[in-house]
Design an enzyme around this catalytic site. Structure first.
Site, PDB file in Angstrom:
ATOM      1  CG  ASP A  29      -1.664   1.300   0.946  1.00 30.96           C
ATOM      2  OD1 ASP A  29      -2.662   1.306   0.170  1.00 30.96           O
ATOM      3  OD2 ASP A  29      -1.863   2.147   2.406  1.00 30.96           O
ATOM      4  NE  ARG A  67      -5.911   3.915  -5.085  1.00 34.77           N
ATOM      5  CZ  ARG A  67      -6.177   3.788  -3.950  1.00 34.77           C
ATOM      6  NH1 ARG A  67      -5.120   3.869  -3.172  1.00 34.77           N
ATOM      7  NH2 ARG A  67      -6.942   4.414  -4.135  1.00 34.77           N
TER       8      ARG A  67
END
Ligand code: URA
Length: 410
Positions: A161, A168
């Site tokens: 992540d 992202r």
């Protein structure tokens, strides 16, 4: 497995298997799959989505990219909160220490700024010295001592992540339900919680623009959480105007300090207590009292010191980080504030330097907006609708027209 074929498979709308997802997540985490391929894959997921089974596999693969926290036998219940991201959302800074005033542990793993939304880690790092990179031994010791830590994803906990989140942020691939579910829940599941509350935002300043989309996101996250044995509650909260009155890293810490000292804005204080009530066993009145009587403030100060932060700066954080230019955005007419568009305000904050436009960008802690008027408030002609804190005249002039557009007065 052949990475381009997996990207093409998702691009063409097909389902990926658990093994394929694991291969992509592990390869990216280890550095074998480059960012350009992972960006293309994330964009394919953004357009094509993932079903519930794929989303679960992605969450598990991301959680298992690092360690899941382990606690001593008979330790207190582990509880936490996570927001899907909003503008001016400084809730975690207050909620984590508030929950830690219970007989509970709050092992909070947060993220940095994402898209137009600010990040808890960036806000915390505006406190001089504050260390968000504790290893798990030190983090667990701190839990035992004061019941709370606030850290980021590390190379040990949720490294997938850590990398995908940063990618992202700068590739237009944030508002994907599957990617949000996996990002949020992989962190929360790595915390090995008993209870979790999710603040699922909808509106212009949120990634989910409608209440219906937010409901779908909430139920997808709840399914993953409950499926892994975590009691998962949620609250749907509107994000059409910024939360509280300040947007920007140090400016938001200053506002969180106001709440911690029992004098914060009503919308922010109410949301904090509403969320606390969903995950704490303590009655609402007592939670409110803990914000008023200094108990939560003391807990926050202990946490800041425990994580190497200089708590003496907290009450003067906006002097520590003072933007050279502070200009009012003036009302062009008299009336009531009808709109205070969180999306445009969030974008302006990023353009001022409060968020990243490339993954290498350094955050400017000082910039943002303060004293933002709330929808429904009266304003006079020429009265400040907000104060804009900018580093340069150029950045100020870029955001002023945008901010004028963000406001409607009736
Ligand atoms: N918070 C996260 O941790 N991840 C997201 O994708 C959105 C909000």
């Amino acid at each position: 497995m052949h990475v381009p074929s997996l990207i093409e498979k998702k691009r063409d709308g097909h389902k990926l298997t658990a093994e394929e997802i694991k291969f992509l997540v592990e390869g990216f985490t280890d550095g074998d799959i480059p960012e350009y391929q992972m960006s293309a894959w994330a964009m394919a997921v953004f357009f094509r989505g993932m079903n519930a089974v794929e989303t679960k596999h992605l969450t598990e693969a991301m959680m298992n990219s690092g360690r899941v926290l382990k606690y001593p036998k008979d330790s207190p219940p582990k509880i936490d909160k996570h927001s899907t991201g909003g503008v001016g959302d400084k809730v975690s800074l207050v909620l984590a220490p508030l929950l830690a005033c219970d007989d509970a542990w709050v092992p909070m793993i947060s993220g940095r700024g994402l898209g137009i939304t600010g990040g808890t880690l960036d806000k915390l790092e505006s406190i001089p010295g504050f260390n968000v990179n504790l290893d798990d031994r030190r983090a667990l010791k701190q839990l035992d001592k004061i019941g709370v830590f606030m850290i980021g994803q590390t190379s040990d906990i949720c490294p997938a992540d850590k990398k995908l989140y940063a990618l992202r942020d700068v590739t237009g691939t944030v508002p994907s339900q599957a990617l949000i579910v996996a990002s949020v829940m992989s962190k929360k599941l790595a915390e090995n919680l008993d209870r979790l509350v999710l603040d699922v935002k909808f509106g212009s300043g949120a990634f989910m623009k409608t209440r219906k989309e937010a409901e779908q996101l909430a139920s997808a996250m709840t399914e993953v959480g409950e499926g892994m044995g975590v009691t998962t509650a949620h609250l749907l909260s509107p994000m059409d105007e910024p939360l509280g009155r300040n947007v920007g890293n140090a400016l938001e810490v200053a506002e969180a300090v106001e709440v911690l000292q029992g004098r914060g804005p009503d919308d922010l204080t109410k949301l904090i207590v509403d969320l606390a009530e969903k995950v704490s066993k303590t009655p609402r009145k007592k939670l409110q009292a803990r914000l008023k009587d200094g108990t939560t403030w003391k807990k926050f100060i202990s946490m800041v010191y425990a994580q190497d932060g200089d708590a003496t700066t907290l009450e003067k954080i906006t002097e520590e980080h003072r933007a050279p230019i502070v200009e009012p955005l003036k009302a062009k007419k008299r009336g009531k504030v009808k709109k205070m568009d969180a999306e445009l305000i969030g974008r302006a904050s990023v353009l001022l330097g409060g968020g990243r436009q490339t993954s290498e960008d350094q955050i400017d802690f000082a910039v943002g907006m303060s004293a933002i008027k709330k929808i429904g408030e009266d304003v006079d002609l020429g009265e400040p609708l907000m104060m804009v804190h900018a580093r340069t005249e150029t950045s100020l002039n870029t955001v002023l027209p945008m901010l004028q557009k963000a406001v409607a007065i009736q």
